[in-house]
Design an enzyme around this catalytic site. Structure first.
Site, PDB file in Angstrom:
ATOM      1  N   LYS A 120       4.715  -1.883   1.969  1.00 11.26           N
ATOM      2  CA  LYS A 120       4.160  -1.736   3.318  1.00 11.26           C
ATOM      3  C   LYS A 120       4.631  -2.813   4.284  1.00 11.26           C
ATOM      4  O   LYS A 120       4.574  -2.628   5.495  1.00 11.26           O
ATOM      5  CB  LYS A 120       2.620  -1.721   3.263  1.00 11.26           C
ATOM      6  CG  LYS A 120       2.079  -0.438   2.666  1.00 11.26           C
ATOM      7  CD  LYS A 120       0.649  -0.204   3.071  1.00 11.26           C
ATOM      8  CE  LYS A 120       0.163   1.144   2.601  1.00 11.26           C
ATOM      9  NZ  LYS A 120      -1.238   1.386   2.868  1.00 11.26           N
ATOM     10  N   LYS A 199       6.267   9.253  -3.877  1.00 15.74           N
ATOM     11  CA  LYS A 199       4.872   9.681  -3.972  1.00 15.74           C
ATOM     12  C   LYS A 199       4.402  10.243  -2.626  1.00 15.74           C
ATOM     13  O   LYS A 199       4.787   9.738  -1.580  1.00 15.74           O
ATOM     14  CB  LYS A 199       4.070   8.426  -4.327  1.00 15.74           C
ATOM     15  CG  LYS A 199       2.627   8.627  -4.587  1.00 15.74           C
ATOM     16  CD  LYS A 199       1.902   7.292  -4.483  1.00 15.74           C
ATOM     17  CE  LYS A 199       1.761   6.836  -3.050  1.00 15.74           C
ATOM     18  NZ  LYS A 199       0.666   5.969  -2.718  1.00 15.74           N
ATOM     19  N   LYS A 202       0.446   8.965   3.065  1.00 13.55           N
ATOM     20  CA  LYS A 202       0.232   9.055   4.509  1.00 13.55           C
ATOM     21  C   LYS A 202       1.303   8.259   5.247  1.00 13.55           C
ATOM     22  O   LYS A 202       1.775   8.653   6.300  1.00 13.55           O
ATOM     23  CB  LYS A 202      -1.150   8.490   4.858  1.00 13.55           C
ATOM     24  CG  LYS A 202      -2.300   9.311   4.308  1.00 13.55           C
ATOM     25  CD  LYS A 202      -3.612   8.536   4.324  1.00 13.55           C
ATOM     26  CE  LYS A 202      -4.519   8.952   3.194  1.00 13.55           C
ATOM     27  NZ  LYS A 202      -5.667   8.096   2.975  1.00 13.55           N
TER      28      LYS A 202
HETATM   29  P1  TYM Z   1      -5.633   5.714  -0.483  1.00 16.76           P
HETATM   30  O1  TYM Z   1      -6.459   5.903   0.732  1.00 16.76           O
HETATM   31  O2  TYM Z   1      -4.160   5.500  -0.285  1.00 16.76           O
HETATM   32  O3  TYM Z   1      -5.782   6.942  -1.464  1.00 16.76           O
HETATM   33  C1  TYM Z   1      -7.054   7.418  -1.897  1.00 16.76           C
HETATM   34  C2  TYM Z   1      -6.945   7.869  -3.359  1.00 16.76           C
HETATM   35  O4  TYM Z   1      -5.956   8.888  -3.491  1.00 16.76           O
HETATM   36  C3  TYM Z   1      -5.026   8.520  -4.517  1.00 16.76           C
HETATM   37  N1  TYM Z   1      -3.694   9.015  -4.137  1.00 16.76           N
HETATM   38  C4  TYM Z   1      -2.909   9.762  -4.930  1.00 16.76           C
HETATM   39  N2  TYM Z   1      -3.099  10.249  -6.170  1.00 16.76           N
HETATM   40  C5  TYM Z   1      -2.099  11.007  -6.705  1.00 16.76           C
HETATM   41  N3  TYM Z   1      -0.945  11.280  -6.050  1.00 16.76           N
HETATM   42  C6  TYM Z   1      -0.710  10.803  -4.797  1.00 16.76           C
HETATM   43  N4  TYM Z   1       0.412  11.090  -4.167  1.00 16.76           N
HETATM   44  C7  TYM Z   1      -1.726   9.997  -4.189  1.00 16.76           C
HETATM   45  N5  TYM Z   1      -1.846   9.378  -2.982  1.00 16.76           N
HETATM   46  C8  TYM Z   1      -3.046   8.763  -2.974  1.00 16.76           C
HETATM   47  C9  TYM Z   1      -5.062   7.000  -4.538  1.00 16.76           C
HETATM   48  O5  TYM Z   1      -4.601   6.487  -5.778  1.00 16.76           O
HETATM   49  C10 TYM Z   1      -6.531   6.732  -4.285  1.00 16.76           C
HETATM   50  O6  TYM Z   1      -7.259   6.812  -5.509  1.00 16.76           O
HETATM   51  N6  TYM Z   1      -6.454   0.938  -1.749  1.00 16.76           N
HETATM   52  C11 TYM Z   1      -6.988   2.294  -1.830  1.00 16.76           C
HETATM   53  C12 TYM Z   1      -8.379   2.453  -1.240  1.00 16.76           C
HETATM   54  C13 TYM Z   1      -9.419   1.515  -1.780  1.00 16.76           C
HETATM   55  C14 TYM Z   1     -10.048   1.603  -3.058  1.00 16.76           C
HETATM   56  C15 TYM Z   1     -10.987   0.542  -3.089  1.00 16.76           C
HETATM   57  C16 TYM Z   1      -9.904   2.485  -4.131  1.00 16.76           C
HETATM   58  C17 TYM Z   1      -9.955   0.439  -1.139  1.00 16.76           C
HETATM   59  N7  TYM Z   1     -10.897  -0.124  -1.913  1.00 16.76           N
HETATM   60  C18 TYM Z   1     -11.787   0.326  -4.205  1.00 16.76           C
HETATM   61  C19 TYM Z   1     -10.722   2.249  -5.257  1.00 16.76           C
HETATM   62  C20 TYM Z   1     -11.638   1.196  -5.281  1.00 16.76           C
HETATM   63  C21 TYM Z   1      -6.062   3.224  -1.068  1.00 16.76           C
HETATM   64  O7  TYM Z   1      -5.333   2.818  -0.203  1.00 16.76           O
HETATM   65  O8  TYM Z   1      -6.232   4.545  -1.377  1.00 16.76           O
END
Ligand code: TYM
Length: 335
Positions: A120, A199, A202
């Site tokens: 990022k 992957k 967004k």
């Molecule tokens: P975020 O917002 O990018 O994504 C939310 C969840 O979706 C999963 N995910 C995917 N799984 C499979 N294939 C994909 N292409 C894919 N894209 C996204 C992510 O693994 C996630 O589970 N840092 C985290 C948010 C967060 C969080 C937390 C998660 C903040 N605090 C505490 C768990 C516990 C994030 O950016 O997810």
């Protein structure tokens, strides 16, 4: 290991309100959250992590709107606030407070190894120190509730390892306050983007939004990348490297998965036909979700109230943990 007074395991997970809610988020994480809500065996906390979304450039008015839109989408997907604690991160300020405390047991070297930070920050003129600290805030999210299970996609596993190390370091230095969380991976841990290059994400602009109207959904799914070596329908495909097959494995019934595998490897079914079958399964699953989403969108005030109730529930636990942390660290006047 249980965390709450109910004797149930505590689960925490989060999702960022940046970009559109896509099928990677749904299949990789949120569908599992909804199943856990339906099972009702665990004490569940799900969070729209808005404070994580400000680590890169963003528009404040747009963020407010996205927070509500994503919360609406989550409820429509089955993350029912009557059966779990659903809330917005910045409504519970203890997340930010704990992140600062935890930053003081987190080495810079560990943060600089984080793959997501490297990705990022690449090519940016301005890199906010918040982006570097991002995993510390994520550790705070989880540890604040003493959650032991964290359902996520594969991309978050490294951050979870850091959260575990942070809990261990804190406990070693200040006494046993935190529990060590473990990831819970779904069957679709890494859905690839429509371009097949990386992957679905967004930030990469290669997503298929879950709530696109059916026509738009189909035309994007139709264009999705499959096995690159399969140039003609008469070439046998390799399902193990095909994103469409990966989604069949999550969404389709067992006999359909077996049929898809055999018809692909024997070149009896082409990629477009395979996508059509997948689309039908998606569409069947999405019809009730779309209806629920429409009804909720007509009453945003109700969604705000539900989020307010969720934040109150979360805050009660968060405040208790923060007090323990402050006492363990010797912070404040003690009054
Ligand atoms: P975020 O917002 O990018 O994504 C939310 C969840 O979706 C999963 N995910 C995917 N799984 C499979 N294939 C994909 N292409 C894919 N894209 C996204 C992510 O693994 C996630 O589970 N840092 C985290 C948010 C967060 C969080 C937390 C998660 C903040 N605090 C505490 C768990 C516990 C994030 O950016 O997810």
């Amino acid at each position: 290991m249980t965390s709450g007074t109910s004797g149930k395991s505590r689960v925490f997970s989060g999702i960022q309100p940046s970009g559109e809610f896509h099928i990677g988020n749904y299949l990789g994480a949120v569908r599992t959250w909804a199943q856990q809500v339906a099972d009702a065996h665990e004490d569940l906390f799900f969070c729209v992590v808005d404070a994580h979304a400000i680590t890169v450039d963003y528009d404040p008015a747009d963020l407010r709107q996205r927070i509500l839109a994503l919360s609406t989408d989550l409820i429509a997907c089955g993350v029912d606030p009557e059966r779990c604690t659903l809330f917005v991160q910045a409504d519970v300020r203890e997340h930010m407070e704990l992140a600062w405390y935890l930053a003081n047991v987190t080495p810079m070297g560990d943060l600089s190894r984080m793959t997501q930070f490297k990705e990022k920050s690449e090519g940016r003129d301005f890199i906010a120190s918040g982006l570097f600290q991002y995993p510390v805030l994520m550790a705070a999210d989880i540890l604040l509730y003493k959650a032991t299970i964290v359902p996520v996609g594969e991309d978050q596993v490294q951050h979870l390892e850091l959260a575990r190390d942070t809990a261990r370091r804190f406990n070693h230095r200040f006494g046993p306050v935190f529990l060590e969380p473990q990831p819970r991976l779904s069957k679709a841990t890494r859905i690839m983007g429509l371009d097949g290059q990386s992957k679905m994400s967004k930030s990469k602009g290669n997503t298929l939004p879950l709530f696109d109207p059916p026509d738009a959904f189909w035309s994007k799914l139709r264009s999705a990348f499959t096995d690159p070596k399969r140039l003609r329908k008469s070439d046998p495909g390799n399902p193990d490297i095909c994103n469409i097959y990966a989604m069949h494995q999550v969404l389709s019934p067992a006999d359909e998965i077996t049929r898809t595998f055999s018809e692909c490897t024997s070149a009896q079914r082409g990629c477009v036909d395979c996508k059509k079958v997948l689309f039908e399964h998606f569409d069947r699953e999405l019809i009730p979700l779309r209806q629920k989403r429409e009804a909720l969108a007509a009453n945003p005030q109700r969604v705000r109230e539900l989020l307010g109730d969720g934040a109150s529930k979360a805050r009660r636990i968060a405040q208790k943990t923060i007090q323990e942390v402050r006492d363990a660290m010797g912070l404040g006047s003690g009054g």
